[in-house]
Design a protein around this motif. Structure first.
Motif, short mmCIF file in Angstrom:
data_model
loop_
_atom_site.label_atom_id
_atom_site.label_comp_id
_atom_site.label_asym_id
_atom_site.label_seq_id
_atom_site.Cartn_x
_atom_site.Cartn_y
_atom_site.Cartn_z
N GLY A 25 1.01 -1.20 0.02
CA GLY A 25 0.05 -0.01 -0.20
C GLY A 25 0.75 1.19 -0.15
N TYR A 26 0.16 2.24 -0.47
CA TYR A 26 1.04 3.55 -0.70
C TYR A 26 1.36 4.17 0.87
N GLU A 27 0.35 4.18 1.86
CA GLU A 27 0.66 4.84 3.06
C GLU A 27 1.89 3.95 3.73
N ARG A 28 1.73 2.68 3.73
CA ARG A 28 2.63 1.96 4.58
C ARG A 28 3.93 1.92 4.06
N THR A 29 4.22 2.32 3.00
CA THR A 29 5.57 2.28 2.22
C THR A 29 6.21 3.97 2.09
N SER A 30 7.44 3.68 2.61
CA SER A 30 8.30 4.87 2.94
C SER A 30 9.22 5.36 1.95
N VAL A 31 9.54 6.55 1.76
CA VAL A 31 10.68 6.81 0.47
C VAL A 31 12.04 6.14 0.96
N ARG A 32 12.20 6.11 2.21
CA ARG A 32 13.47 5.14 2.67
C ARG A 32 13.42 3.70 2.31
N GLU A 33 12.32 3.18 2.53
CA GLU A 33 12.30 1.70 2.30
C GLU A 33 12.24 1.44 0.76
N ILE A 34 11.78 2.53 -0.09
CA ILE A 34 12.11 2.45 -1.57
C ILE A 34 13.61 2.41 -1.77
N ALA A 35 14.22 3.32 -1.04
CA ALA A 35 15.70 3.68 -1.44
C ALA A 35 16.35 2.61 -0.82
N GLU A 36 16.15 1.84 0.24
CA GLU A 36 17.09 0.83 0.62
C GLU A 36 16.92 -0.40 -0.14
#
Length: 280
Positions: A25-36
């Protein structure tokens, strides 16, 4: 080692974001998680996309653009050819962008992002106008809205179904909505209205296939008298199929080298009869 080009990094960010947005889900995903997950710093991701919402818009923009292109048919609104061109174009876009469509349905926030929202609303309004026609009454407007809405749900709910069979089944559903039997719909205009084609045979005029005979009893391939006299059926076409006919039709269908019309002609039955025996 040289760094990858910016375009490739951007693509990797979008691909990873799509996986995370679709799964968590969009809300549960952070930019930091995407970056990692990509192997970058958060700052590096924000270099390409100022905010998480910008990533969402970038993911949704291609499907919106393709849907808009599908509506650029260049023919008169309400014309059967226009209707079918729009329906096929929208469905093909949904099938091409299955992952993004699934993400959109998981999180409708996608459709609230500018400029995606207004483009989507304008696109759906135009699609209904093209399918229904400029002088459509309420019934035709509702039917057009139903036809357009029924294109996306099967693609989302039957995500693991192969594209070919799914496409055939969805389009057959639209034909049925417009009350056009597969055996009477013109090959070039499958969405033609009922008044432009012969009346579809009733269920009573197209009996079910008889039970398979015992191995020692040769199958009776002679058409029943009821089949020969049934109103609305073309002369010489039996309404029932023997096991041998069914087997031959299914082998031709599985090869992918024949149209439904060719298979029906080869086994000597109507397409309405043929559709009931093929694994769609």
């Amino acid at each position: 080692m040289n760094e990858r080009p910016a375009e490739d990094t951007r693509t990797r960010i979008l691909r990873t974001a799509l996986e995370l947005f679709g799964g968590r889900g969009y809300e549960r995903t952070s930019v930091r998680e995407i970056a990692e997950r990509v192997g970058l710093t958060k700052t590096a991701v924000l270099y390409h996309f100022s905010t998480k919402a910008d990533i969402l818009v970038a993911l949704a923009t291609p499907i919106i653009a393709d849907l808009e292109a599908a509506l650029d048919v260049g023919t008169a609104p309400g014309d059967p050819r226009t209707r079918w061109s729009v329906i096929e174009g929208l469905l093909e876009t949904y099938l091409t962008h299955r992952d993004v469509l699934h993400m959109v349905m998981q999180d409708m926030r996608v459709l609230t992002q500018e400029p995606v929202f207004h483009r989507f609303v304008d696109m759906m309004t135009l699609a209904n106008h093209l399918v229904a026609g400029p002088s459509a009454g309420l019934a035709d407007q509702v039917r057009a809205a139903q036809a357009i809405a029924m294109l996306s749900d099967p693609v989302i709910l039957l995500a693991r179904t192969p594209t070919g069979p799914l496409r055939l089944a969805v389009l057959d559903g639209v034909r049925r909505l417009y009350a056009v039997a597969p055996e009477t719909a013109p090959e070039t205009v499958p969405g033609a209205p009922p008044e432009s084609v012969p009346e579809a045979p009733s269920e009573a005029a197209v009996p079910e296939a008889p039970p398979e005979p015992a191995p020692e009893t040769p199958p009776d391939t002679t058409p029943k008298a009821a089949d020969q006299a049934a109103p609305g059926r073309r002369a010489g076409r039996p309404g029932a199929m023997t096991p041998e006919m069914i087997g031959a039709a299914r082998r031709m269908h599985a090869s992918g080298a024949h149209t439904m019309a060719e298979i029906a002609a080869a086994v000597g039955v109507s397409r309405a009869t043929l559709y009931r025996h093929l694994p769609v």
